[in-house]
Design a protein around this motif. Sequence first.
Motif, mmCIF file in Angstrom:
data_model
loop_
_atom_site.group_PDB
_atom_site.id
_atom_site.type_symbol
_atom_site.label_atom_id
_atom_site.label_comp_id
_atom_site.label_asym_id
_atom_site.label_seq_id
_atom_site.Cartn_x
_atom_site.Cartn_y
_atom_site.Cartn_z
ATOM 1 N N UNK A 73 -4.886 7.741 3.641
ATOM 2 C CA UNK A 73 -6.091 7.507 4.440
ATOM 3 C C UNK A 73 -5.956 6.183 5.196
ATOM 4 N N UNK A 74 -6.771 6.035 6.232
ATOM 5 C CA UNK A 74 -6.840 4.802 7.003
ATOM 6 C C UNK A 74 -8.269 4.627 7.517
ATOM 7 N N UNK A 121 0.811 -1.215 0.000
ATOM 8 C CA UNK A 121 0.000 0.000 0.000
ATOM 9 C C UNK A 121 0.846 1.268 0.000
ATOM 10 N N UNK A 122 2.172 1.109 0.184
ATOM 11 C CA UNK A 122 3.043 2.272 0.200
ATOM 12 C C UNK A 122 2.775 3.163 1.396
ATOM 13 N N UNK A 129 -0.724 3.771 10.487
ATOM 14 C CA UNK A 129 -0.559 2.606 9.621
ATOM 15 C C UNK A 129 -1.426 1.472 10.155
ATOM 16 N N UNK A 130 -2.631 1.373 9.622
ATOM 17 C CA UNK A 130 -3.491 0.277 10.046
ATOM 18 C C UNK A 130 -4.482 -0.091 8.941
ATOM 19 N N UNK A 131 -4.820 -1.358 8.923
ATOM 20 C CA UNK A 131 -5.684 -1.900 7.880
ATOM 21 C C UNK A 131 -7.014 -2.351 8.478
ATOM 22 N N UNK A 170 -7.896 -1.053 -1.978
ATOM 23 C CA UNK A 170 -7.177 0.210 -2.137
ATOM 24 C C UNK A 170 -6.035 0.090 -3.141
ATOM 25 N N UNK A 171 -5.612 1.236 -3.636
ATOM 26 C CA UNK A 171 -4.533 1.302 -4.615
ATOM 27 C C UNK A 171 -3.237 0.722 -4.047
#
Length: 345
Positions: free
Chosen positions: A119-120, A114-115, A284-286, A126-127
């Motif tokens: 946004x999170x 995700x680089x 940094x979270x998914x 996602x891209x």
Amino acid sequence: MKILITGGSGFLGINLVRHLHSRGHEIVSLDIVDFDYPDMNRKINAINGDIRDKQAVAKAMEGIDVIIHTAAALPLYKPEDIYSTDIGGSKNLIDAAVKNKVERFIHISSTAVYGIPDHHPLYETDKLDGVGPYGKSKIQAEEECIKAREKGLCVSIIRPKSFIGPERLGVFDLLFDWAKDGHGFPMIGNGKNRYQLLDVEDLCDAVYQCITLDKNIVNDVFNIGAKEFTTMREDYQAVLDYAGFNKKIKGLPEKPIIWTLRFLEALKLSPLYKWVYETASKDSFVSIEKAEKVLGYKPKYSNKDALVRNYKWYVEHFDEFKDKSGVSHRVPWKQGILRVAKVFF
């Protein structure tokens, strides 16, 4: 089932070996590094070989039902090794899996695909925009997986957050070493960002679901991470609190520190690479909603739980690895000039 684990000698690999062997499966490990775990040496078939070597891959593939592909050249490796291993090696395994009509292929990717997003939380749709050779190679490896699905191979792509737990060292050795010796710990920025981690046991559970659930369900991509996490400052402070020296996390000005670390990295005086220090102060979270809904994923450990569990193991086993160093997750990374900075905290 007969399960091939690539990278079986690594941190994730050995955890998967134990996790799956305890459930009655026959395990084959393929790794360029010798398999040196006394508790498992005689219980599995450990093959010493490189996934870039098609003959080694063919040898390991005999009678295999499921492949779990964890082997990778990490960001500290040379770019040519990262690309040849993470893309070329992955393609060798996928091609062999299709040829041998393997039932399932589970590819351990990374949220590095995700680089540095804007946004999170991040969703599987996602891209993808990988940073550096490692992030870019992980994206291309996923593309090979998608091509294999078109040939009938069931491929689960797992994108885990940074995973820790017993036997994890690498970059986390910095925190554990400083905590053990009664020092505080520096943090890039104010530490108010949320940085999701993952306990390796929870990751193993997610992989097991991809092995056992219906193929039509798992033939997909899943983010995997902790469900409970607070700010980076609060989560890392849990380790210092457990160490018992009344030390604190100390925030440092973000931009000057990042420029300093860039300079030190260029001079090879610091073990920290761009992906680590450029994202350490960012959220940094998914989202793990998809894994929860589709796989029934229920993580047991919060960020704090996972960090303290890892630290406890670190202290108990310190004498076993204190004189070792390298570039994998199983050994401490050389602290370089950062060891000098330790005295100021």
